[in-house]
Design an enzyme around this catalytic site. Structure first.
Site, PDB file in Angstrom:
ATOM      1  N   GLU A   1       0.864  -1.181   0.000  1.00 57.07           N
ATOM      2  CA  GLU A   1       0.000   0.000   0.000  1.00 57.07           C
ATOM      3  C   GLU A   1       0.908   1.240   0.000  1.00 57.07           C
ATOM      4  O   GLU A   1       1.875   1.292   0.768  1.00 57.07           O
ATOM      5  CB  GLU A   1      -0.830  -0.045   1.283  1.00 57.07           C
ATOM      6  CG  GLU A   1      -1.572   1.216   1.624  1.00 57.07           C
ATOM      7  CD  GLU A   1      -2.083   1.205   3.072  1.00 57.07           C
ATOM      8  OE1 GLU A   1      -2.742   2.172   3.434  1.00 57.07           O
ATOM      9  OE2 GLU A   1      -1.818   0.245   3.818  1.00 57.07           O
TER      10      GLU A   1
ATOM     11  N   ASP B   1      13.873  -3.679  13.639  1.00 56.15           N
ATOM     12  CA  ASP B   1      14.849  -2.847  12.903  1.00 56.15           C
ATOM     13  C   ASP B   1      14.406  -1.385  13.047  1.00 56.15           C
ATOM     14  O   ASP B   1      14.271  -0.655  12.069  1.00 56.15           O
ATOM     15  CB  ASP B   1      14.869  -3.279  11.427  1.00 56.15           C
ATOM     16  CG  ASP B   1      16.083  -2.733  10.676  1.00 56.15           C
ATOM     17  OD1 ASP B   1      16.969  -2.116  11.302  1.00 56.15           O
ATOM     18  OD2 ASP B   1      16.137  -2.921   9.441  1.00 56.15           O
TER      19      ASP B   1
END
Ligand code: ADP
Length: 295
Positions: free
Chosen positions: A94, A200
């Protein structure tokens, strides 16, 4: 060669609406993949490409985004599809319009609250049911009931072995082995929950959308000590002070965090050594020394 036709067909079949590309714009900013905006007849999508042998990396990224989305506490881009198109692996996400100007304080407060809520989502074991990647390095995600042995074997131990293979055994092995043997010392009075982690969480992996709502992306998820995520927020550039204030108000950090922060960030610096080379060696050596001095 990449087959855009394959990607277009996959988008159409996943969204059940006929998609065609009007234009493609290359996007910079990623470390690992090449990326494009696909402006189409119905929607705009964000596409990342890599070599075909990196398909598992995109599969894991899609699964990680889905796991965070399932928690329903913070916005992530929806993974539309992934696969092989010609000689490339791809993932279609998206498209979210990021508002670069609005690194605003109330958005940073929301980010702190939402990351705290994500860390409040816990699993029954540390790790995850599938491996993923950190940068482009494999990140192993065995399920383990002991955090200390998980961090020892599947995080620090794995990166130290990789560093040895990359020629840094002489500088790192002795102190690395010593640290791994003494790891329980850092957890004498602390047993972390198995929190859902982004994995991360550096400053390049969050943004705010056009409404100022926080978005996190490019995850390397697993269940583990939330201090590992927070330590990483401090590593490359740091997050705004309002983020830490709001996070702590929702979910106070343990007093021993400062003694474990380097332990968690050593994983990422070792990974940088393994990915980008010897420029990170002296930082790895001094982090190891600092940790051994704390024991
Ligand atoms: P890489 O996997 O190569 O590190 P990232 O996932 O970090 O790539 O994406 C690179 C850049 O693209 C990000 O810094 C961000 O600015 C932008 N980006 C990432 N995901 C989206 C998205 N879904 N919509 C719009 N822009 C995005």
């Amino acid at each position: 060669m990449i087959s855009w036709e394959t990607i277009t067909q996959d988008i159409s079949s996943q969204t059940q609406s006929s998609f065609s590309i009007i234009s493609k714009q290359p996007v910079g900013g990623g470390n690992i993949n090449s990326a494009y905006l696909l402006l189409g007849n119905t929607q705009t999508y964000f596409v990342k490409l890599n070599t075909a042998n990196k398909l598992a990396m995109f599969e894991a990224e899609a699964a990680g985004l889905q796991e965070i989305a399932k928690a329903n506490v913070i916005k992530v881009p929806r993974a539309v599809c992934y696969g092989i198109a010609g000689q490339s692996a791809y993932i279609v996400l998206e498209y979210i319009e990021f508002n670069s100007r609005s690194k605003a304080s109330n958005s940073a407060v929301d980010l702190g609250r939402q990351i705290a809520a994500m860390h409040g989502v816990t699993g029954s074991q540390y790790g995850w049911h599938r491996d993923n990647t950190i940068g482009s390095t494999p990140q192993l995600n065995h399920c383990d009931s002991s955090w200390v042995s998980f961090w020892c074997e599947y995080r620090l131990g794995f990166q130290l072995q990789l560093a040895a293979k990359n020629g840094y055994a002489k500088q790192l092995q002795h102190n690395g082995d010593k640290l791994l043997a003494d790891l329980p010392v850092f957890f004498e009075s602390y047993v972390p929950d198995a929190s859902l982690l982004h994995g991360d969480l550096w400053s390049g992996n969050y943004a705010y959308d056009a409404q100022g709502e926080p978005v996190i992306f490019d995850p390397a998820i697993y269940y583990g000590d939330r201090e590992a995520d927070i330590a990483m927020t401090e590593l490359f550039g740091g997050f705004p002070s309002q983020f830490y204030q709001a996070y702590n108000d929702c979910f106070a950090m343990d007093v021993g965090y400062s003694s474990r922060k380097t332990l968690y960030n050593l994983y990422h610096i070792l990974n940088h050594l393994n990915l980008f080379g010897g420029g990170y060696l002296s930082q790895c050596e001094s982090m190891l020394e600092q940790l051994l001095n704390e024991i």
